[in-house]
Structures are given as structure tokens and as C-alpha cells.
Scaffold this motif. Sequence first.
Motif, PDB file in Angstrom:
ATOM      1  N   VAL A 159       0.827  -1.209   0.000  1.00  6.83           N
ATOM      2  CA  VAL A 159       0.000   0.000   0.000  1.00  6.83           C
ATOM      3  C   VAL A 159       0.862   1.259   0.000  1.00  6.83           C
ATOM      4  CG1 VAL A 159      -1.716   1.341   1.256  1.00  6.83           C
ATOM      5  CG2 VAL A 159      -1.944  -1.136   1.123  1.00  6.83           C
ATOM      6  N   GLY A 160       1.875   1.298   0.855  1.00 13.54           N
ATOM      7  CA  GLY A 160       2.739   2.479   0.919  1.00 13.54           C
ATOM      8  C   GLY A 160       3.400   2.784  -0.408  1.00 13.54           C
ATOM      9  N   THR A 161       3.885   1.749  -1.081  1.00 12.60           N
ATOM     10  CA  THR A 161       4.522   1.934  -2.389  1.00 12.60           C
ATOM     11  C   THR A 161       3.515   2.412  -3.424  1.00 12.60           C
ATOM     12  OG1 THR A 161       6.122   0.188  -1.893  1.00 12.60           O
ATOM     13  CG2 THR A 161       5.827   0.782  -4.207  1.00 12.60           C
ATOM     14  N   ALA A 162       2.298   1.844  -3.391  1.00  7.54           N
ATOM     15  CA  ALA A 162       1.270   2.227  -4.359  1.00  7.54           C
ATOM     16  C   ALA A 162       0.809   3.671  -4.151  1.00  7.54           C
ATOM     17  CB  ALA A 162       0.076   1.280  -4.257  1.00  7.54           C
ATOM     18  N   VAL A 163       0.660   4.067  -2.892  1.00  6.07           N
ATOM     19  CA  VAL A 163       0.272   5.456  -2.609  1.00  6.07           C
ATOM     20  C   VAL A 163       1.350   6.411  -3.116  1.00  6.07           C
ATOM     21  CG1 VAL A 163      -0.080   7.150  -0.765  1.00  6.07           C
ATOM     22  CG2 VAL A 163      -1.226   4.926  -0.656  1.00  6.07           C
ATOM     23  N   ALA A 164       2.606   6.096  -2.810  1.00  5.35           N
ATOM     24  CA  ALA A 164       3.701   6.949  -3.257  1.00  5.35           C
ATOM     25  C   ALA A 164       3.749   7.031  -4.777  1.00  5.35           C
ATOM     26  CB  ALA A 164       5.025   6.416  -2.710  1.00  5.35           C
ATOM     27  N   ALA A 165       3.581   5.900  -5.460  1.00  2.00           N
ATOM     28  CA  ALA A 165       3.623   5.888  -6.922  1.00  2.00           C
ATOM     29  C   ALA A 165       2.498   6.731  -7.514  1.00  2.00           C
ATOM     30  CB  ALA A 165       3.539   4.450  -7.431  1.00  2.00           C
ATOM     31  N   ALA A 166       1.307   6.644  -6.920  1.00  2.00           N
ATOM     32  CA  ALA A 166       0.174   7.426  -7.425  1.00  2.00           C
ATOM     33  C   ALA A 166       0.439   8.920  -7.280  1.00  2.00           C
ATOM     34  CB  ALA A 166      -1.099   7.040  -6.682  1.00  2.00           C
ATOM     35  N   LEU A 167       0.999   9.327  -6.151  1.00  2.00           N
ATOM     36  CA  LEU A 167       1.261  10.747  -5.924  1.00  2.00           C
ATOM     37  C   LEU A 167       2.422  11.246  -6.764  1.00  2.00           C
ATOM     38  CD1 LEU A 167       0.745  10.848  -2.056  1.00  2.00           C
ATOM     39  CD2 LEU A 167      -0.836  11.631  -3.826  1.00  2.00           C
ATOM     40  N   TRP A 168       3.449  10.435  -6.907  1.00  2.00           N
ATOM     41  CA  TRP A 168       4.559  10.827  -7.777  1.00  2.00           C
ATOM     42  C   TRP A 168       4.095  10.946  -9.216  1.00  2.00           C
ATOM     43  CZ3 TRP A 168       8.102   6.606  -5.280  1.00  2.00           C
ATOM     44  CH2 TRP A 168       8.582   7.089  -4.044  1.00  2.00           C
ATOM     45  N   GLY A 169       3.189  10.050  -9.632  1.00  2.00           N
ATOM     46  CA  GLY A 169       2.671  10.107 -10.991  1.00  2.00           C
ATOM     47  C   GLY A 169       1.933  11.396 -11.286  1.00  2.00           C
ATOM     48  N   GLY A 224       1.743   3.618   7.752  1.00  2.00           N
ATOM     49  CA  GLY A 224       2.349   2.853   6.674  1.00  2.00           C
ATOM     50  C   GLY A 224       1.937   3.286   5.286  1.00  2.00           C
ATOM     51  N   TRP A 225       0.761   3.907   5.175  1.00  2.00           N
ATOM     52  CA  TRP A 225       0.296   4.334   3.853  1.00  2.00           C
ATOM     53  C   TRP A 225       1.175   5.432   3.271  1.00  2.00           C
ATOM     54  CZ3 TRP A 225      -5.806   4.736   4.113  1.00  2.00           C
ATOM     55  CH2 TRP A 225      -6.331   3.477   4.469  1.00  2.00           C
ATOM     56  N   LEU A 226       1.858   6.186   4.116  1.00  2.00           N
ATOM     57  CA  LEU A 226       2.700   7.290   3.649  1.00  2.00           C
ATOM     58  C   LEU A 226       4.181   7.018   3.883  1.00  2.00           C
ATOM     59  CD1 LEU A 226       0.617  10.318   5.028  1.00  2.00           C
ATOM     60  CD2 LEU A 226       0.447   9.236   2.787  1.00  2.00           C
ATOM     61  N   ALA A 227       4.504   5.811   4.319  1.00  2.00           N
ATOM     62  CA  ALA A 227       5.875   5.514   4.728  1.00  2.00           C
ATOM     63  C   ALA A 227       6.881   5.607   3.582  1.00  2.00           C
ATOM     64  CB  ALA A 227       5.934   4.115   5.359  1.00  2.00           C
ATOM     65  N   GLU A 228       6.413   5.441   2.345  1.00  2.00           N
ATOM     66  CA  GLU A 228       7.333   5.444   1.203  1.00  2.00           C
ATOM     67  C   GLU A 228       7.424   6.802   0.510  1.00  2.00           C
ATOM     68  OE1 GLU A 228       9.169   2.805   0.532  1.00  2.00           O
ATOM     69  OE2 GLU A 228       8.204   1.727   2.178  1.00  2.00           O
ATOM     70  N   LEU A 229       6.699   7.779   1.034  1.00  2.00           N
ATOM     71  CA  LEU A 229       6.695   9.098   0.385  1.00  2.00           C
ATOM     72  C   LEU A 229       8.035   9.805   0.558  1.00  2.00           C
ATOM     73  CD1 LEU A 229       3.274  10.896   1.024  1.00  2.00           C
ATOM     74  CD2 LEU A 229       4.178   9.965  -1.100  1.00  2.00           C
ATOM     75  N   GLU A 230       8.500  10.377  -0.532  1.00  2.00           N
ATOM     76  CA  GLU A 230       9.674  11.236  -0.501  1.00  2.00           C
ATOM     77  C   GLU A 230       9.402  12.424  -1.403  1.00  2.00           C
ATOM     78  OE1 GLU A 230      13.289   9.284  -1.490  1.00  2.00           O
ATOM     79  OE2 GLU A 230      13.123   7.756   0.084  1.00  2.00           O
ATOM     80  N   GLY A 231       9.697  13.599  -0.921  1.00  2.00           N
ATOM     81  CA  GLY A 231       9.506  14.800  -1.728  1.00  2.00           C
ATOM     82  C   GLY A 231       8.074  15.285  -1.783  1.00  2.00           C
ATOM     83  N   GLY A 239     -16.212  19.353  -5.831  1.00  2.00           N
ATOM     84  CA  GLY A 239     -15.573  18.071  -5.562  1.00  2.00           C
ATOM     85  C   GLY A 239     -14.385  17.828  -6.470  1.00  2.00           C
ATOM     86  N   PRO A 240     -13.576  16.813  -6.147  1.00  2.00           N
ATOM     87  CA  PRO A 240     -12.372  16.528  -6.935  1.00  2.00           C
ATOM     88  C   PRO A 240     -12.702  16.069  -8.350  1.00  2.00           C
ATOM     89  CG  PRO A 240     -12.790  14.760  -5.379  1.00  2.00           C
ATOM     90  CD  PRO A 240     -13.756  15.853  -5.037  1.00  2.00           C
ATOM     91  N   ARG A 241     -11.919  16.554  -9.305  1.00  2.00           N
ATOM     92  CA  ARG A 241     -12.114  16.159 -10.700  1.00  2.00           C
ATOM     93  C   ARG A 241     -11.351  14.891 -11.044  1.00  2.00           C
ATOM     94  NH1 ARG A 241     -10.631  21.459 -13.950  1.00  2.00           N
ATOM     95  NH2 ARG A 241      -8.983  21.473 -12.347  1.00  2.00           N
ATOM     96  N   HIS A 242     -10.545  14.399 -10.096  1.00  2.00           N
ATOM     97  CA  HIS A 242      -9.771  13.187 -10.328  1.00  2.00           C
ATOM     98  C   HIS A 242      -9.904  12.285  -9.094  1.00  2.00           C
ATOM     99  CE1 HIS A 242      -7.881  15.153 -13.801  1.00  2.00           C
ATOM    100  NE2 HIS A 242      -7.779  16.216 -13.035  1.00  2.00           N
ATOM    101  N   LEU A 243     -10.376  11.068  -9.332  1.00  2.00           N
ATOM    102  CA  LEU A 243     -10.517  10.084  -8.268  1.00  2.00           C
ATOM    103  C   LEU A 243      -9.720   8.838  -8.628  1.00  2.00           C
ATOM    104  CD1 LEU A 243     -11.905   8.941  -5.686  1.00  2.00           C
ATOM    105  CD2 LEU A 243     -13.775   8.168  -7.171  1.00  2.00           C
ATOM    106  N   GLU A 244      -8.916   8.372  -7.694  1.00  2.00           N
ATOM    107  CA  GLU A 244      -8.147   7.148  -7.887  1.00  2.00           C
ATOM    108  C   GLU A 244      -8.380   6.234  -6.687  1.00  2.00           C
ATOM    109  OE1 GLU A 244      -3.634   5.684  -9.139  1.00  2.00           O
ATOM    110  OE2 GLU A 244      -4.098   7.820  -8.955  1.00  2.00           O
ATOM    111  N   ILE A 245      -8.606   4.955  -6.964  1.00  2.00           N
ATOM    112  CA  ILE A 245      -8.938   4.003  -5.915  1.00  2.00           C
ATOM    113  C   ILE A 245      -7.909   2.876  -5.922  1.00  2.00           C
ATOM    114  CG2 ILE A 245     -10.629   2.293  -5.117  1.00  2.00           C
ATOM    115  CD1 ILE A 245     -12.803   4.113  -6.251  1.00  2.00           C
ATOM    116  N   LEU A 246      -7.384   2.576  -4.739  1.00  2.00           N
ATOM    117  CA  LEU A 246      -6.494   1.430  -4.569  1.00  2.00           C
ATOM    118  C   LEU A 246      -7.269   0.349  -3.827  1.00  2.00           C
ATOM    119  CD1 LEU A 246      -3.176   3.170  -3.406  1.00  2.00           C
ATOM    120  CD2 LEU A 246      -3.816   2.469  -5.724  1.00  2.00           C
ATOM    121  N   VAL A 247      -7.477  -0.787  -4.475  1.00  2.00           N
ATOM    122  CA  VAL A 247      -8.172  -1.914  -3.850  1.00  2.00           C
ATOM    123  C   VAL A 247      -7.107  -2.804  -3.216  1.00  2.00           C
ATOM    124  CG1 VAL A 247      -9.670  -3.894  -4.182  1.00  2.00           C
ATOM    125  CG2 VAL A 247     -10.052  -1.800  -5.505  1.00  2.00           C
ATOM    126  N   VAL A 248      -7.162  -2.917  -1.894  1.00  2.00           N
ATOM    127  CA  VAL A 248      -6.159  -3.685  -1.157  1.00  2.00           C
ATOM    128  C   VAL A 248      -6.683  -5.098  -0.926  1.00  2.00           C
ATOM    129  CG1 VAL A 248      -4.755  -3.818   0.914  1.00  2.00           C
ATOM    130  CG2 VAL A 248      -5.384  -1.579  -0.027  1.00  2.00           C
TER     131      VAL A 248
END
Length: 213
Positions: free
Chosen positions: A67-77, A92-99, A202-211
Amino acid sequence: MSSRDEILRRVRDALGGERGTAPPVPRGYARRLTAEEAATRADVLALFTERVAENRAAVRHVAADDVGTAVAAALWGREAKQIVVPADLPFGWLAELEGVRALADAPALDAETLAASDGAVTGCAAAVARTGTVVLDGGRAQGRRALTLVPDYHLCVVHADQIAGTVPEAVARLDPARPLTWISGPSATRDVEGVRAPGPHGPRHLEILVVED
């Protein structure tokens, strides 16, 4: 019979007539997914994924350990620099965030800060396979409504066991006294010709991570 009498008659009928007995409530709507829609649990998850995509939201399946890696990848993208999160979001959901700067909504962030952020990351209370909907109720890892309604991007983490087949099944899991927000895709509207366009709220972009645990 006058219009007034007709209205009063309907009110009396709705209240159960003269004897005060409530009319029977139709239960045809309270059904599970049919075998044609989803015969197995895997089919329920597949249906949810399909309907989310039809609602023009992005969706990906990830393992619980990723999950942490996927969240970071989505935000970096999205080249995010600053996001807002509920104060009780799992670490843990934000543990991989950098920058990427993550602002916890405690104390409550002002509207200007929310609007200036590149997105919000939350969990959810439940989800519905048949409609591709996620439901937030302000509970753990969800925060207040403004957190997901003001930023332009919402990344929502949905655990597989939170996905119900139908709306009635999801409703049975929810507390009606809580502030329920039902989200079926990014903010959208339709013009007079029925053409879908980004909505004003509301947000114009929605992204869902199914764990998948």
C-alpha cells in the motif's frame, strides 16, 4: 374530490390509514448480486473494478504489503508536492513518500490550504460493487468532508472486505447517524445536450487502490 381532499387521503394512506398501521414496505430492492453478475467473491471485486472504471475513476489492485509503495507511486505520478490527510491515517500508507509534504488535518486546515494542496489521501467506510461507489462516514482514516471535497484529487484506499455487492448490503454496514458521503467517480455534470463534463464541486480526479489482504 377536491385536490385538498386527495392530498389528505394520500397522507392518511402513507401513515397507515385510519387504524395507524403502516403499509407494507416493498423488499424487492434488498437483494444480493445475481449469479450472472458475480458468482464468487473474486467476481464481486472484478465487478467493482469494472464499475469504477465506467465512472471514469482510476483503479488498481495492490497487496496489503504494497500500500505504501502504491500510494507513493500514485502521488509521484501526479507530481504532487503537498497533500492533506486525516490525522489518523495509517502511518504505513505514507511511509514510502519522498519529496511530498503531507499535512495532517489536525487542527482543521483552512479552506485556502486545502485548495492549494495537490490532493487528499483517505480510507473509506464501505464500497459498492454494483455501482462502483465508495462511501465515507468521517470514521477512521477518512476525516471530515472538506478534506476530500476541496482538493482536486482524491486517492482512496479500499480494502477488499469493505466492498459489498449492492447498495442495501452496504447500507446495512453503515451507521445512518454518521455523515455519509457517497462517491461514484470524480466530480461531473452534464450540459443541456447530455454531454458529460467536469463538475464544479468536488475533486475532478478520483483514484482508488483496492487492497487485497
